[in-house]
Design an enzyme around this catalytic site. Structure first.
Site, PDB file in Angstrom:
ATOM      1  N   GLU A  43       0.907  -1.153  -0.028  1.00 55.29           N
ATOM      2  CA  GLU A  43      -0.120  -0.063  -0.042  1.00 55.29           C
ATOM      3  C   GLU A  43       0.820   1.377  -0.153  1.00 55.29           C
ATOM      4  O   GLU A  43       2.067   1.180   0.473  1.00 55.29           O
ATOM      5  CB  GLU A  43      -0.853  -0.009   1.315  1.00 55.29           C
ATOM      6  CG  GLU A  43      -0.091   0.173   2.443  1.00 55.29           C
ATOM      7  CD  GLU A  43      -0.923   0.206   3.910  1.00 55.29           C
ATOM      8  OE1 GLU A  43      -2.053   0.773   3.851  1.00 55.29           O
ATOM      9  OE2 GLU A  43      -0.589  -0.516   4.607  1.00 55.29           O
ATOM     10  N   LYS A  84       2.541   4.473   1.321  1.00 57.24           N
ATOM     11  CA  LYS A  84       2.942   5.145   2.683  1.00 57.24           C
ATOM     12  C   LYS A  84       2.397   6.557   2.381  1.00 57.24           C
ATOM     13  O   LYS A  84       3.047   7.564   1.768  1.00 57.24           O
ATOM     14  CB  LYS A  84       4.252   4.972   2.919  1.00 57.24           C
ATOM     15  CG  LYS A  84       4.662   5.679   4.292  1.00 57.24           C
ATOM     16  CD  LYS A  84       6.028   4.964   4.747  1.00 57.24           C
ATOM     17  CE  LYS A  84       6.287   5.566   5.981  1.00 57.24           C
ATOM     18  NZ  LYS A  84       6.471   6.803   6.216  1.00 57.24           N
ATOM     19  N   ASP A 116       1.748  10.535   3.521  1.00 57.83           N
ATOM     20  CA  ASP A 116       2.620  11.419   4.306  1.00 57.83           C
ATOM     21  C   ASP A 116       1.707  12.166   5.062  1.00 57.83           C
ATOM     22  O   ASP A 116       1.159  13.225   4.726  1.00 57.83           O
ATOM     23  CB  ASP A 116       3.204  12.429   3.239  1.00 57.83           C
ATOM     24  CG  ASP A 116       4.766  12.751   3.517  1.00 57.83           C
ATOM     25  OD1 ASP A 116       4.907  12.436   4.858  1.00 57.83           O
ATOM     26  OD2 ASP A 116       5.341  13.289   2.891  1.00 57.83           O
ATOM     27  N   TYR A 166      -4.615   1.597   8.313  1.00 55.06           N
ATOM     28  CA  TYR A 166      -3.703   0.601   7.885  1.00 55.06           C
ATOM     29  C   TYR A 166      -3.292  -0.691   8.693  1.00 55.06           C
ATOM     30  O   TYR A 166      -2.565  -1.494   8.442  1.00 55.06           O
ATOM     31  CB  TYR A 166      -2.290   1.122   7.245  1.00 55.06           C
ATOM     32  CG  TYR A 166      -1.449   1.967   8.403  1.00 55.06           C
ATOM     33  CD1 TYR A 166      -1.079   1.629   9.415  1.00 55.06           C
ATOM     34  CD2 TYR A 166      -1.522   3.362   8.289  1.00 55.06           C
ATOM     35  CE1 TYR A 166      -0.174   2.316  10.459  1.00 55.06           C
ATOM     36  CE2 TYR A 166      -0.750   4.384   9.103  1.00 55.06           C
ATOM     37  CZ  TYR A 166      -0.188   3.592  10.302  1.00 55.06           C
ATOM     38  OH  TYR A 166       0.419   4.405  11.231  1.00 55.06           O
ATOM     39  N   LYS A 207      11.300   3.631  -0.017  1.00 54.48           N
ATOM     40  CA  LYS A 207      10.994   5.035  -0.197  1.00 54.48           C
ATOM     41  C   LYS A 207      11.034   5.555  -1.665  1.00 54.48           C
ATOM     42  O   LYS A 207      11.919   5.092  -2.244  1.00 54.48           O
ATOM     43  CB  LYS A 207      12.046   5.853   0.778  1.00 54.48           C
ATOM     44  CG  LYS A 207      11.803   5.854   2.171  1.00 54.48           C
ATOM     45  CD  LYS A 207      10.466   6.297   2.624  1.00 54.48           C
ATOM     46  CE  LYS A 207      10.439   6.559   4.107  1.00 54.48           C
ATOM     47  NZ  LYS A 207      11.238   7.727   4.390  1.00 54.48           N
ATOM     48  N   CYS A 229      12.792  46.191 -18.223  1.00 54.80           N
ATOM     49  CA  CYS A 229      12.911  44.687 -18.783  1.00 54.80           C
ATOM     50  C   CYS A 229      14.287  44.344 -19.019  1.00 54.80           C
ATOM     51  O   CYS A 229      15.043  44.951 -19.564  1.00 54.80           O
ATOM     52  CB  CYS A 229      12.138  44.625 -20.142  1.00 54.80           C
ATOM     53  SG  CYS A 229      12.436  43.074 -20.903  1.00 54.80           S
ATOM     54  N   CYS A 244      14.793  44.177 -23.049  1.00 52.18           N
ATOM     55  CA  CYS A 244      14.592  45.209 -24.019  1.00 52.18           C
ATOM     56  C   CYS A 244      14.837  46.484 -23.571  1.00 52.18           C
ATOM     57  O   CYS A 244      14.614  47.623 -24.115  1.00 52.18           O
ATOM     58  CB  CYS A 244      13.284  44.916 -24.925  1.00 52.18           C
ATOM     59  SG  CYS A 244      11.886  45.373 -23.877  1.00 52.18           S
ATOM     60  N   CYS A 254       6.716  43.227 -18.801  1.00 49.33           N
ATOM     61  CA  CYS A 254       7.539  44.234 -19.836  1.00 49.33           C
ATOM     62  C   CYS A 254       6.644  44.813 -20.689  1.00 49.33           C
ATOM     63  O   CYS A 254       5.600  44.321 -21.340  1.00 49.33           O
ATOM     64  CB  CYS A 254       8.423  43.463 -20.347  1.00 49.33           C
ATOM     65  SG  CYS A 254       8.916  44.269 -22.062  1.00 49.33           S
ATOM     66  N   CYS A 285      10.152  43.584 -28.006  1.00 47.93           N
ATOM     67  CA  CYS A 285      10.938  42.835 -26.655  1.00 47.93           C
ATOM     68  C   CYS A 285      11.226  41.321 -27.416  1.00 47.93           C
ATOM     69  O   CYS A 285      10.328  40.707 -27.728  1.00 47.93           O
ATOM     70  CB  CYS A 285      10.014  42.862 -25.479  1.00 47.93           C
ATOM     71  SG  CYS A 285      11.091  41.706 -24.373  1.00 47.93           S
TER      72      CYS A 285
HETATM   73  O1  JCF Z   1       0.591   5.166   5.379  1.00 45.96           O
HETATM   74  C1  JCF Z   1       1.360   5.332   6.180  1.00 45.96           C
HETATM   75  N1  JCF Z   1       2.203   6.069   6.706  1.00 45.96           N
HETATM   76  C2  JCF Z   1       1.689   4.003   7.032  1.00 45.96           C
HETATM   77  C3  JCF Z   1       2.601   4.060   8.310  1.00 45.96           C
HETATM   78  C4  JCF Z   1       1.191   2.620   6.568  1.00 45.96           C
HETATM   79  C5  JCF Z   1       1.516   1.602   7.286  1.00 45.96           C
HETATM   80  O2  JCF Z   1       0.927   0.543   6.720  1.00 45.96           O
HETATM   81  C6  JCF Z   1       2.107   1.553   8.450  1.00 45.96           C
HETATM   82  C7  JCF Z   1       2.876   2.668   8.777  1.00 45.96           C
HETATM   83  C8  JCF Z   1       3.716   2.764  10.025  1.00 45.96           C
HETATM   84  C9  JCF Z   1       3.636   1.455  10.560  1.00 45.96           C
HETATM   85  N2  JCF Z   1       2.351   0.449   9.063  1.00 45.96           N
HETATM   86  C10 JCF Z   1       3.020   0.398  10.266  1.00 45.96           C
HETATM   87  C11 JCF Z   1       3.341  -0.867  10.919  1.00 45.96           C
END
Ligand code: JCF
Length: 678
Positions: free
Chosen positions: A118, A120, A122, A230, A319, A413, A416, A431, A437
């Site tokens: 899935e 991750k 932020d 999650y 990442k 400008c 020109c 400008c 120009c």
């Molecule tokens: O979406 C996330 N930031 C995310 C963080 C998803 C996960 O399945 C995670 C997590 C942090 C710890 N699973 C764990 C065990």
């Protein structure tokens, strides 16, 4: 004394809870609204009226409790009964292969391991505790052991169920997930903040964190936050499935949003494929992600694998390249665009961000420089998301050197030397040189030749720059008076490419009215507006004679666009250019205007997945020619979805909504039937 509640009022309140909770779930969790807004509002108002007459009806899980409550003095600390773990990271395929190998070694197995995959998100990690199906407490992850009680704030988030949607739920259930702000909500929030002179947030994650950290939950209630779950923590008085993916599906049925990109990979190879395909989709996702989480899907195997320090052995986050990095602002230069807009461009110490090395970023305009408070010499944070131009998002003021200097906007400008004028009510300075120009001339020619305009193959930016700099080209119509000899004299231009360019110029003479209008580079007239203008007026002469009022009859044309269009056709040099272009042989077929030419009028189509014969923009162009709108997301209003290989969530959604789905071949057949030559 509290009034006793008549039984039928109690029952009605319960019924309204059920209707509103179900509608929330359909809307915020499943993305498939099934109750009209007006009906939702009527039910909510009815419930509010009941609750104000009988306050004892107000329960913590009432749908009326999402508007926020009285401000807190401070957040209470909460100790997590089961620590909230962090995740190990992987940064390349090898580290992923190592992760898989370590798992199989530990399990003493040579069999492939199944993984749940899935994105991750932020955002901010949270824990939600449900007792007998009712949300009792919500806490931030904090340091994993101790977090803060944010129950009031979390109640305001519509994708958080206040009450679970089933009877047979564990007596105690801790659900974990990420609270985040989708990109669209973030942009709207920042836009509103900036309209009232506030700074706004640097990125969606900070906006989510800032919104959750409000002591006044009525403010949180105004923020577009979402929850995606999650995993589970503490579970008492109930059993959960033995596969992680099945646990998530169950949580989804109980009322939680889970990630729609969630998938199961049969082995590590499929994990790497998933990582790559999500990487390609990353910029188009409606939320920020910083990687992919892979988890051993079997919970018994997870138990056997256990933990190291604070992270599970059975999960890792692969990442993506960071989208934000720190670097130094070395200088600011000013570029002049097609419409004369003078844009400050940051020259940066090169930095690797979002997968490429960046040495320039836009600073947009004077207001943006003031908002950032940035000076030359500052350390800045650069963001590059997808293929968008890199942006300066903030200044690290603690690192400002003593010799940092203010950025001065030029009064003349840089190309020109004509005066730079600020337009009242507009952030951009321009400008005033117009086509004297050379920068504006170059940009006008590049735009004219670009793919969506007259599509002149082989007329790259460098060639235009040289032609203008050497005085060989002064206007777009001048393109059609170029000859072989001077072209061959240009750098990196042999006889063959010079001849190819002349052939391309010849070919470009046969075009369409929308493309020609777009190519003229009238301010605010993009492809769609050009198409609407062409369709409405049918031919160029009618359009040129239209006044502002007549122009505003065109779909999506308001007073501003109408003003620019009318102004463009009032200027003698523009009329001369158009005449010169016609003289040079530019022509197009008359627009077909009769009724039957727009068989898809009023329909919204969605393209998803890979197209193999047509390009996406061609497919879009053809559909629009037949009158369809082409949208980016699937909803109940979508007429048809065209799905190619690799289509994912949009295709699933189309299936759920039982929409017509065409593959590319069927689309082409339909287009041909409608008389489009492919
Ligand atoms: O979406 C996330 N930031 C995310 C963080 C998803 C996960 O399945 C995670 C997590 C942090 C710890 N699973 C764990 C065990």
């Amino acid at each position: 004394m509290t009034k006793s509640i008549p039984q039928e009022k109690q029952q009605r309140a319960e019924k309204l809870h059920e209707i509103l909770n179900h509608a929330n779930y359909q809307y915020y969790v499943l993305d498939t609204p099934d109750l009209p807004d007006a009906e939702y509002d009527r039910c909510l108002r009815e419930l509010q009226a009941l609750e104000s007459e009988y306050p004892a009806l107000i329960t913590s899980d009432s749908p009326t409790q999402r508007v926020g409550a009285e401000p807190l003095a401070a957040f209470t600390q909460i100790r997590h009964e089961m620590p909230m773990l962090s995740l190990d990271n992987a940064f390349n395929d090898e580290e992923m292969e190592d992760f898989d190998r370590r798992i199989r070694d530990r399990l003493n197995s040579s069999e492939p391991v199944e993984y749940a995959c899935e994105p991750k998100l932020d955002g901010i990690a949270v824990s939600l505790l449900y007792r007998n199906g009712i949300l009792e407490r919500a806490a931030t992850r904090g340091d994993g052991t101790v977090g803060e009680d944010i129950t009031q704030n979390v109640r305001t988030i519509y994708s958080v169920p206040l009450k679970l949607l089933a009877e047979d739920v564990p007596a105690l259930l801790e659900v974990r997930g990420e609270i985040y702000m989708p990109k669209a909500g973030f942009n709207a929030l920042n836009e509103r903040a900036r309209e009232v002179g506030e700074k706004g947030f640097v990125n969606p994650r900070n906006a989510a964190a800032g919104s959750l950290r409000q002591l006044d939950s009525r403010i949180t209630a105004q923020r577009p936050l979402e929850l995606c779950v999650y995993s589970v923590g503490v579970v008492e008085g109930g059993e959960l499935p033995e596969r992680h993916s099945a646990v998530l599906e169950l949580l989804n049925r109980w009322g939680f949003r889970i990630n729609s990109e969630m998938a199961v990979a049969k082995n590590i190879g499929e994990c790497l494929e998933y990582y790559r395909s999500l990487g390609e989709k990353r910029a188009q996702l409606p939320y920020d992600i910083d990687g992919i989480v892979f988890k051993v899907n079997s919970i018994p195997l997870q138990r056997r694998l256990g933990f190291v320090a604070r992270a599970p052995r059975w999960a890792t986050a692969y990442k993506f390249p960071a989208q934000e990095e720190m670097t130094r602002l070395l200088d600011v230069e000013f570029q002049v665009g097609r419409t004369g807009a003078v844009t400050p461009v940051a020259r940066l110490e090169p930095v690797f961000v979002g997968g490429v090395t960046v040495s320039n970023a836009t600073l947009h305009n004077r207001d943006e420089i003031a908002r950032l408070g940035v000076k030359v010499g500052d350390t800045v944070i650069i963001r590059r998301a997808g293929d968008v131009i890199p942006q300066v998002v903030s200044v690290v003021e603690s690192r400002r050197p003593d010799d940092a200097r203010d950025i001065e906007f030029p009064a003349h400008c840089p190309v020109c030397d004509s005066p730079v004028e600020a337009t009242p009510g507009e952030a951009v300075a321009r400008c005033s040189g117009g086509l004297i120009c050379s920068a504006q001339r170059k940009q006008a020619i590049k735009h004219f030749a670009s793919r969506k305009a007259l599509d002149i193959d082989g007329l790259g930016d460098k060639i235009v720059d040289q032609l203008v700099d050497e005085g060989l080209l002064n206007s777009v119509s001048g393109l059609y008076h170029l000859s072989l000899e001077p072209l061959m004299a240009l750098e990196r231009m042999g006889e063959k490419s010079a001849q190819n360019l002349l052939d391309a110029l010849e070919k470009s003479k046969s075009t369409t009215l929308p493309k020609f209008l777009y190519a003229l580079g009238i301010r605010e007239v993009g492809e769609a507006t050009a198409r609407n203008l062409a369709r409405h007026f049918g031919d160029l002469d009618h359009l040129m004679q239209a006044d502002s009022e007549a122009l505003q009859q065109v779909e999506d044309v308001g007073p501003v666009v109408a003003h620019y269009v009318a102004e463009f056709f009032e200027q003698p040099h523009n009329l001369e250019e158009i005449e010169a272009l016609k003289q040079a042989g530019i022509h197009w077929k008359a627009e077909v205007q009769e009724e039957g030419s727009q068989p898809l009028a009023g329909q919204t189509w969605v393209l998803t997945g890979k197209l193999e014969t047509l390009s996406r923009s061609e497919a879009k162009d053809y559909l629009q020619r037949l009158g369809a709108k082409v949208a980016g997301s699937v909803s109940a209003n979508t007429h048809t979805v065209v799905a190619g290989p690799g289509a994912g969530s949009k295709l699933n959604k189309a299936r759920e909504l039982e929409l017509p789905i065409l593959d590319e071949e069927a689309l082409m057949e339909m287009l041909r039937e409608q008389g489009i030559e492919i």
